[in-house]
Design a protein around this motif. Structure first.
Motif, PDB file in Angstrom:
ATOM      1  N   LEU A  45       0.838  -1.196   0.000  1.00 46.90           N
ATOM      2  CA  LEU A  45       0.000   0.000   0.000  1.00 46.90           C
ATOM      3  C   LEU A  45       0.878   1.253   0.000  1.00 46.90           C
ATOM      4  CD1 LEU A  45      -2.904   1.183   0.270  1.00 46.90           C
ATOM      5  CD2 LEU A  45      -2.582   1.070   2.750  1.00 46.90           C
ATOM      6  N   PHE A  46       0.548   2.192  -0.892  1.00 46.02           N
ATOM      7  CA  PHE A  46       1.340   3.408  -1.050  1.00 46.02           C
ATOM      8  C   PHE A  46       0.411   4.622  -1.114  1.00 46.02           C
ATOM      9  CE2 PHE A  46       3.581  -0.132  -2.831  1.00 46.02           C
ATOM     10  CZ  PHE A  46       4.912   0.059  -2.499  1.00 46.02           C
ATOM     11  N   ALA A  47       0.978   5.810  -0.927  1.00 45.35           N
ATOM     12  CA  ALA A  47       0.191   7.036  -1.063  1.00 45.35           C
ATOM     13  C   ALA A  47       1.044   8.138  -1.664  1.00 45.35           C
ATOM     14  CB  ALA A  47      -0.368   7.490   0.280  1.00 45.35           C
ATOM     15  N   VAL A  48       0.364   9.064  -2.328  1.00 42.32           N
ATOM     16  CA  VAL A  48       0.987  10.260  -2.892  1.00 42.32           C
ATOM     17  C   VAL A  48       0.227  11.464  -2.354  1.00 42.32           C
ATOM     18  CG1 VAL A  48       1.472  11.560  -5.004  1.00 42.32           C
ATOM     19  CG2 VAL A  48       1.695   9.076  -4.997  1.00 42.32           C
ATOM     20  N   VAL A  49       0.949  12.523  -1.996  1.00 42.08           N
ATOM     21  CA  VAL A  49       0.295  13.741  -1.539  1.00 42.08           C
ATOM     22  C   VAL A  49       0.115  14.686  -2.725  1.00 42.08           C
ATOM     23  CG1 VAL A  49       2.511  14.770  -0.842  1.00 42.08           C
ATOM     24  CG2 VAL A  49       0.382  15.674   0.083  1.00 42.08           C
ATOM     25  N   GLU A  50      -1.079  15.272  -2.822  1.00 47.21           N
ATOM     26  CA  GLU A  50      -1.394  16.253  -3.854  1.00 47.21           C
ATOM     27  C   GLU A  50      -1.973  17.492  -3.189  1.00 47.21           C
ATOM     28  OE1 GLU A  50      -4.119  14.518  -6.595  1.00 47.21           O
ATOM     29  OE2 GLU A  50      -2.706  13.026  -7.354  1.00 47.21           O
ATOM     30  N   GLY A  51      -1.985  18.603  -3.924  1.00 44.30           N
ATOM     31  CA  GLY A  51      -2.566  19.820  -3.371  1.00 44.30           C
ATOM     32  C   GLY A  51      -2.320  21.016  -4.251  1.00 44.30           C
ATOM     33  N   GLY A  52      -2.796  22.160  -3.785  1.00 45.46           N
ATOM     34  CA  GLY A  52      -2.592  23.405  -4.498  1.00 45.46           C
ATOM     35  C   GLY A  52      -1.162  23.897  -4.369  1.00 45.46           C
ATOM     36  N   PRO A  53      -0.851  25.024  -5.027  1.00 44.35           N
ATOM     37  CA  PRO A  53       0.525  25.547  -5.026  1.00 44.35           C
ATOM     38  C   PRO A  53       1.095  25.786  -3.633  1.00 44.35           C
ATOM     39  CG  PRO A  53      -0.808  26.663  -6.685  1.00 44.35           C
ATOM     40  CD  PRO A  53      -1.748  25.821  -5.891  1.00 44.35           C
ATOM     41  N   LYS A  54       0.300  26.355  -2.725  1.00 50.10           N
ATOM     42  CA  LYS A  54       0.810  26.638  -1.380  1.00 50.10           C
ATOM     43  C   LYS A  54       1.126  25.352  -0.628  1.00 50.10           C
ATOM     44  CE  LYS A  54      -1.329  31.161  -0.574  1.00 50.10           C
ATOM     45  NZ  LYS A  54      -2.232  31.950   0.317  1.00 50.10           N
ATOM     46  N   VAL A  55       0.257  24.368  -0.767  1.00 54.54           N
ATOM     47  CA  VAL A  55       0.488  23.090  -0.094  1.00 54.54           C
ATOM     48  C   VAL A  55       1.738  22.421  -0.641  1.00 54.54           C
ATOM     49  CG1 VAL A  55      -0.375  20.720   0.135  1.00 54.54           C
ATOM     50  CG2 VAL A  55      -1.891  22.651   0.604  1.00 54.54           C
ATOM     51  N   MET A  56       1.839  22.332  -1.965  1.00 50.66           N
ATOM     52  CA  MET A  56       2.964  21.620  -2.562  1.00 50.66           C
ATOM     53  C   MET A  56       4.286  22.337  -2.329  1.00 50.66           C
ATOM     54  SD  MET A  56       1.505  18.950  -3.434  1.00 50.66           S
ATOM     55  CE  MET A  56       2.989  18.156  -4.073  1.00 50.66           C
ATOM     56  N   ALA A  57       4.238  23.655  -2.160  1.00 51.39           N
ATOM     57  CA  ALA A  57       5.466  24.393  -1.864  1.00 51.39           C
ATOM     58  C   ALA A  57       6.021  24.009  -0.498  1.00 51.39           C
ATOM     59  CB  ALA A  57       5.205  25.896  -1.919  1.00 51.39           C
ATOM     60  N   ALA A  58       5.133  23.601   0.413  1.00 51.46           N
ATOM     61  CA  ALA A  58       5.565  23.239   1.766  1.00 51.46           C
ATOM     62  C   ALA A  58       5.891  21.758   1.912  1.00 51.46           C
ATOM     63  CB  ALA A  58       4.478  23.623   2.773  1.00 51.46           C
ATOM     64  N   VAL A  59       5.503  20.939   0.929  1.00 52.77           N
ATOM     65  CA  VAL A  59       5.759  19.497   1.005  1.00 52.77           C
ATOM     66  C   VAL A  59       7.253  19.233   0.819  1.00 52.77           C
ATOM     67  CG1 VAL A  59       5.376  17.279  -0.166  1.00 52.77           C
ATOM     68  CG2 VAL A  59       3.458  18.846   0.222  1.00 52.77           C
ATOM     69  N   PRO A  60       7.873  18.430   1.693  1.00 52.55           N
ATOM     70  CA  PRO A  60       9.299  18.110   1.540  1.00 52.55           C
ATOM     71  C   PRO A  60       9.591  17.458   0.192  1.00 52.55           C
ATOM     72  CG  PRO A  60       8.506  17.437   3.699  1.00 52.55           C
ATOM     73  CD  PRO A  60       7.300  17.828   2.909  1.00 52.55           C
ATOM     74  N   ALA A  61      10.768  17.717  -0.328  1.00 54.56           N
ATOM     75  CA  ALA A  61      11.146  17.206  -1.647  1.00 54.56           C
ATOM     76  C   ALA A  61      11.042  15.688  -1.723  1.00 54.56           C
ATOM     77  CB  ALA A  61      12.565  17.656  -1.987  1.00 54.56           C
ATOM     78  N   ALA A  62      11.322  15.005  -0.616  1.00 55.47           N
ATOM     79  CA  ALA A  62      11.294  13.536  -0.605  1.00 55.47           C
ATOM     80  C   ALA A  62       9.897  12.972  -0.818  1.00 55.47           C
ATOM     81  CB  ALA A  62      11.859  13.016   0.714  1.00 55.47           C
ATOM     82  N   LEU A  63       8.864  13.829  -0.686  1.00 55.26           N
ATOM     83  CA  LEU A  63       7.483  13.363  -0.827  1.00 55.26           C
ATOM     84  C   LEU A  63       6.809  13.867  -2.095  1.00 55.26           C
ATOM     85  CD1 LEU A  63       6.212  13.911   2.841  1.00 55.26           C
ATOM     86  CD2 LEU A  63       7.090  11.800   1.831  1.00 55.26           C
ATOM     87  N   LYS A  64       7.410  14.819  -2.781  1.00 54.21           N
ATOM     88  CA  LYS A  64       6.759  15.425  -3.941  1.00 54.21           C
ATOM     89  C   LYS A  64       6.704  14.459  -5.123  1.00 54.21           C
ATOM     90  CE  LYS A  64       7.682  20.273  -2.894  1.00 54.21           C
ATOM     91  NZ  LYS A  64       8.366  21.521  -3.302  1.00 54.21           N
ATOM     92  N   GLY A  65       5.482  14.173  -5.565  1.00 57.57           N
ATOM     93  CA  GLY A  65       5.302  13.321  -6.730  1.00 57.57           C
ATOM     94  C   GLY A  65       5.804  11.907  -6.556  1.00 57.57           C
ATOM     95  N   ARG A  66       5.944  11.475  -5.335  1.00 53.72           N
ATOM     96  CA  ARG A  66       6.527  10.160  -5.061  1.00 53.72           C
ATOM     97  C   ARG A  66       5.580   9.313  -4.222  1.00 53.72           C
ATOM     98  NH1 ARG A  66      12.205   9.104  -1.733  1.00 53.72           N
ATOM     99  NH2 ARG A  66      12.135   6.824  -1.781  1.00 53.72           N
ATOM    100  N   ARG A  67       5.406   8.072  -4.621  1.00 56.29           N
ATOM    101  CA  ARG A  67       4.626   7.146  -3.804  1.00 56.29           C
ATOM    102  C   ARG A  67       5.462   6.699  -2.608  1.00 56.29           C
ATOM    103  NH1 ARG A  67       1.399   2.850  -7.719  1.00 56.29           N
ATOM    104  NH2 ARG A  67       0.478   4.374  -9.150  1.00 56.29           N
ATOM    105  N   VAL A  68       4.873   6.779  -1.426  1.00 56.62           N
ATOM    106  CA  VAL A  68       5.568   6.321  -0.223  1.00 56.62           C
ATOM    107  C   VAL A  68       4.777   5.185   0.404  1.00 56.62           C
ATOM    108  CG1 VAL A  68       6.789   8.464   0.225  1.00 56.62           C
ATOM    109  CG2 VAL A  68       4.492   8.168   1.132  1.00 56.62           C
ATOM    110  N   ARG A  69       5.484   4.257   0.975  1.00 56.76           N
ATOM    111  CA  ARG A  69       4.904   3.004   1.440  1.00 56.76           C
ATOM    112  C   ARG A  69       4.309   3.130   2.842  1.00 56.76           C
ATOM    113  NH1 ARG A  69       5.976  -2.293  -0.146  1.00 56.76           N
ATOM    114  NH2 ARG A  69       5.544  -3.874   1.428  1.00 56.76           N
ATOM    115  N   HIS A  70       3.225   2.390   3.078  1.00 55.71           N
ATOM    116  CA  HIS A  70       2.648   2.336   4.419  1.00 55.71           C
ATOM    117  C   HIS A  70       3.594   1.573   5.331  1.00 55.71           C
ATOM    118  CE1 HIS A  70      -0.214   2.271   7.644  1.00 55.71           C
ATOM    119  NE2 HIS A  70      -1.133   2.863   6.903  1.00 55.71           N
ATOM    120  N   CYS A  71       3.815   2.123   6.532  1.00 53.29           N
ATOM    121  CA  CYS A  71       4.806   1.545   7.439  1.00 53.29           C
ATOM    122  C   CYS A  71       4.273   0.384   8.274  1.00 53.29           C
ATOM    123  CB  CYS A  71       5.357   2.634   8.356  1.00 53.29           C
ATOM    124  SG  CYS A  71       6.307   3.894   7.466  1.00 53.29           S
ATOM    125  N   ASP A  72       2.978   0.182   8.284  1.00 52.33           N
ATOM    126  CA  ASP A  72       2.402  -0.954   8.999  1.00 52.33           C
ATOM    127  C   ASP A  72       2.412  -2.159   8.065  1.00 52.33           C
ATOM    128  OD1 ASP A  72       0.913  -2.888  10.257  1.00 52.33           O
ATOM    129  OD2 ASP A  72      -0.736  -1.556  10.815  1.00 52.33           O
TER     130      ASP A  72
END
Length: 272
Positions: free
Chosen positions: A119-146
């Motif tokens: 299971l993975f997730a990607v964060v999306e949002g408007g310009p202000k949100v994406m400007a604050a998202v860390p580079a390691a999470l931008k446009g990248r699927r990240v895995r569920h830790c459980d």
């Protein structure tokens, strides 16, 4: 003659009562639905699950959180499921989406995907949100830790252990105490019960090791350790920081010492 008594209710109160009766089943059903979604998707997702200081996504049921350095940098309130986020033709592996509102920044969405790897997730949002998202999470699927949520359907979750589990292995404990030398008198190093990451396998200088890291309860910054254990040779190498002073244990060769330094910085000084 006894006259039957009739209870009178003001029209406004009667309407409110009827409204409550009608909406109660809907509210209850919604709550049950939210509980199921939280059970299926709730928790932490990250590029590296073992280090809470690195960027993470958290789905908490009523909110979506982006965290970095152990602190929330974006919090989306009023999280709601958005099954039609992509309309009638969702992309492959899409499973769910949740929308939320970040105060002063607009919408933030977590989009969940599932495939044979989990299971993975990607964060999306408007310009202000994406400007604050860390580079390691931008446009990248990240895995569920459980592992119970991230494991592929029909697959048994992997066995995971922590540093305290290593101490139950007498071979490890003997090698560990020998490597520590005088530091073996320190309770936090002998109990390994402080904040820790799960033990994982790594390759260092051509050899396989188990990597463990742990720090002292309530004093993590100045008292912490990373260690490498080669079960085949019963060898322990490590870097211990005690009261802010660092020392290598087990006399690691130069390539291993360099990797211990890198691992220590990534674990305990990633924000520096």
């Amino acid at each position: 003659m006894n006259t039957p008594r009739t209870t009178w209710m003001a029209p406004g109160l009667l309407g409110a009562a009827l409204l409550l009766l009608c909406t109660a089943p809907v509210t209850w059903a919604q709550s049950k639905s939210d509980d199921k979604l939280l059970h299926r998707y709730g928790g932490v997702l990250a590029p590296e699950c073992g280090n809470y200081l690195l960027p993470q996504l958290l789905y908490l049921g009523d909110s979506l959180v982006v965290r970095e350095g152990g602190k929330a940098i974006l919090t989306g309130r009023n999280a709601k499921a958005a099954p039609t986020h992509f309309g009638a033709t969702p992309p492959p592996e899409f499973e769910a989406a949740f929308t939320s509102e970040v105060a002063g920044s607009g919408a933030m969405v977590f989009v969940f995907y599932r495939n044979a790897s989990g299971l993975f997730a990607v964060v999306e949002g408007g310009p202000k949100v994406m400007a604050a998202v860390p580079a390691a999470l931008k446009g990248r699927r990240v895995r569920h830790c459980d592992p119970n949520r991230s494991v592929a359907p029909g697959t048994k979750p992997p066995v995971e252990i922590g540093p305290t589990d290593l101490l139950r292995d007498e071979k490890f404990k003997r090698s560990y105490v020998q490597a520590l030398g005088p530091l073996a008198k320190e309770p936090w190093l002998m109990e390994l019960d402080g904040p820790a990451q799960l033990v994982k396998k790594v390759q260092v200088a051509g050899n396989e090791y188990q990597l463990a890291s742990v720090c002292k309860n309530h004093d993590c910054y100045d008292n912490n350790m990373v260690l490498l254990y080669a079960a085949a040779s019963q060898t322990v190498y490590g870097k211990v920081v005690q009261r802010g002073r660092a020392v290598l244990v087990g006399a690691p060769p130069a390539p291993v010492a360099a990797e211990l330094e890198r691992l220590w910085k990534a674990t305990y000084r990633s924000g520096k």
